[in-house]
Scaffold this active site. Structure first.
Site, short mmCIF file in Angstrom:
data_model
loop_
_atom_site.label_atom_id
_atom_site.label_comp_id
_atom_site.label_asym_id
_atom_site.label_seq_id
_atom_site.Cartn_x
_atom_site.Cartn_y
_atom_site.Cartn_z
N CYS A 1 -6.58 5.71 -2.75
CA CYS A 1 -6.14 4.44 -2.04
C CYS A 1 -6.30 2.97 -2.88
O CYS A 1 -6.93 3.35 -3.98
CB CYS A 1 -6.94 4.84 -0.96
SG CYS A 1 -8.09 4.65 -0.58
N THR A 2 -7.08 2.26 -2.32
CA THR A 2 -7.69 1.30 -2.36
C THR A 2 -9.32 0.99 -2.72
O THR A 2 -9.78 1.10 -3.87
CB THR A 2 -7.36 -0.26 -1.18
OG1 THR A 2 -6.15 0.03 -1.81
CG2 THR A 2 -8.13 -1.65 -1.88
N GLY A 3 -10.21 1.62 -1.49
CA GLY A 3 -11.86 1.54 -1.49
C GLY A 3 -11.98 2.83 -1.61
O GLY A 3 -13.39 2.44 -1.86
N ASN A 4 -11.41 3.97 -1.23
CA ASN A 4 -11.50 4.75 -1.15
C ASN A 4 -13.06 5.45 -0.42
O ASN A 4 -13.71 6.25 -0.68
CB ASN A 4 -12.53 5.85 -3.08
CG ASN A 4 -12.59 6.58 -3.22
OD1 ASN A 4 -13.71 7.31 -3.92
ND2 ASN A 4 -11.48 7.47 -2.41
N THR A 5 -12.38 4.68 1.00
CA THR A 5 -13.88 4.80 1.89
C THR A 5 -13.23 5.31 3.02
O THR A 5 -13.69 5.85 4.26
CB THR A 5 -14.51 3.78 2.34
OG1 THR A 5 -13.33 2.68 2.92
CG2 THR A 5 -15.28 2.89 1.23
N CYS A 6 -11.57 5.44 2.98
CA CYS A 6 -11.36 6.30 4.41
C CYS A 6 -9.90 6.91 4.17
O CYS A 6 -9.82 8.19 3.75
CB CYS A 6 -10.94 5.26 5.56
SG CYS A 6 -9.56 3.26 4.77
N ARG A 7 -8.86 6.01 3.51
CA ARG A 7 -7.58 6.92 3.42
C ARG A 7 -7.31 8.45 2.63
O ARG A 7 -7.37 9.99 2.57
CB ARG A 7 -6.28 5.96 3.10
CG ARG A 7 -6.15 5.43 4.44
CD ARG A 7 -4.57 4.54 4.16
NE ARG A 7 -5.26 3.48 2.79
CZ ARG A 7 -4.30 1.98 2.57
NH1 ARG A 7 -3.27 2.05 3.13
NH2 ARG A 7 -5.19 1.88 1.41
N ASP B 1 -3.85 1.25 6.09
CA ASP B 1 -5.23 0.87 5.44
C ASP B 1 -6.00 0.93 7.58
O ASP B 1 -5.22 -0.11 7.60
CB ASP B 1 -5.32 0.14 4.69
CG ASP B 1 -6.51 0.45 4.37
OD1 ASP B 1 -7.27 1.14 4.86
OD2 ASP B 1 -7.00 -0.63 4.12
#
Length: 167
Positions: free
Chosen positions: A18-24, A135
């Site tokens: 994903c983008t930030g690797n903190t949720c999805r 997101d």
């Protein structure tokens, strides 16, 4: 997380992006592990013995950022622990060692394909209908819950395909 020498023993090495690797992508990684262990009737630690490695990263991730509070809470609803997750940036070795890279959006897939056209056949959208997984960052707990549900439903389709011979 795994190191490169361990990764080379894996038959199936799945990277969620994903983008930030903190949720999805961490939710996808955690849910995938749970669903595969249920499918194979094994424990999480046995996945490695069976040649399966699963991890996640972001195309614009900070190093060692924790999962969002909401992602941790939603995974707790699934009886999964995301509290120890730390973000990491996608690297060339990760892409090279992965047999399947599942992205949350088509933009993520295109960024990877543009950077590594030689590996493009490994890059796929997680959502089997071709739509992005939105997101939830900055959204409500319900946004995270819906995101996790979308991820889980699509993971089940991937797992059914990947492990159809084991069914």
């Amino acid at each position: 997380m795994t190191n490169s020498s361990q990764a080379n023993d894996a038959v199936l090495r799945v990277l969620f992006v994903c983008t930030g690797n903190t949720c999805r992508s961490p939710m996808a990684e955690t849910l995938f592990r749970k669903l595969v262990t249920e499918k194979l009737d094994c424990r999480d630690w046995e996945l490695r013995e069976r040649g399966i490695d699963v991890f996640s990263a972001g195309i614009a991730a900070g190093e060692s950022d924790p999962a969002t509070r909401e992602a941790v809470q939603i995974m707790q609803e699934y009886k999964l622990d995301l509290s120890q997750h730390l973000s990491q940036q996608v690297t060339a070795p990760m892409l090279e060692e992965s047999t399947l890279v599942l992205t949350m959006t088509d933009r993520h897939r295109r960024v990877l394909a543009d950077s590594r056209p030689d590996l493009e056949d490994r890059f796929h959208l997680l959502n089997r209908t071709g739509h992005d997984i939105a997101d939830p960052i900055g959204g409500t707990l319900e946004d995270y819950r819906y995101c996790a549900q979308q991820i889980r439903e699509n993971l089940q389709l991937w797992i059914d395909e990947l492990f159809r011979k084991d069914a």
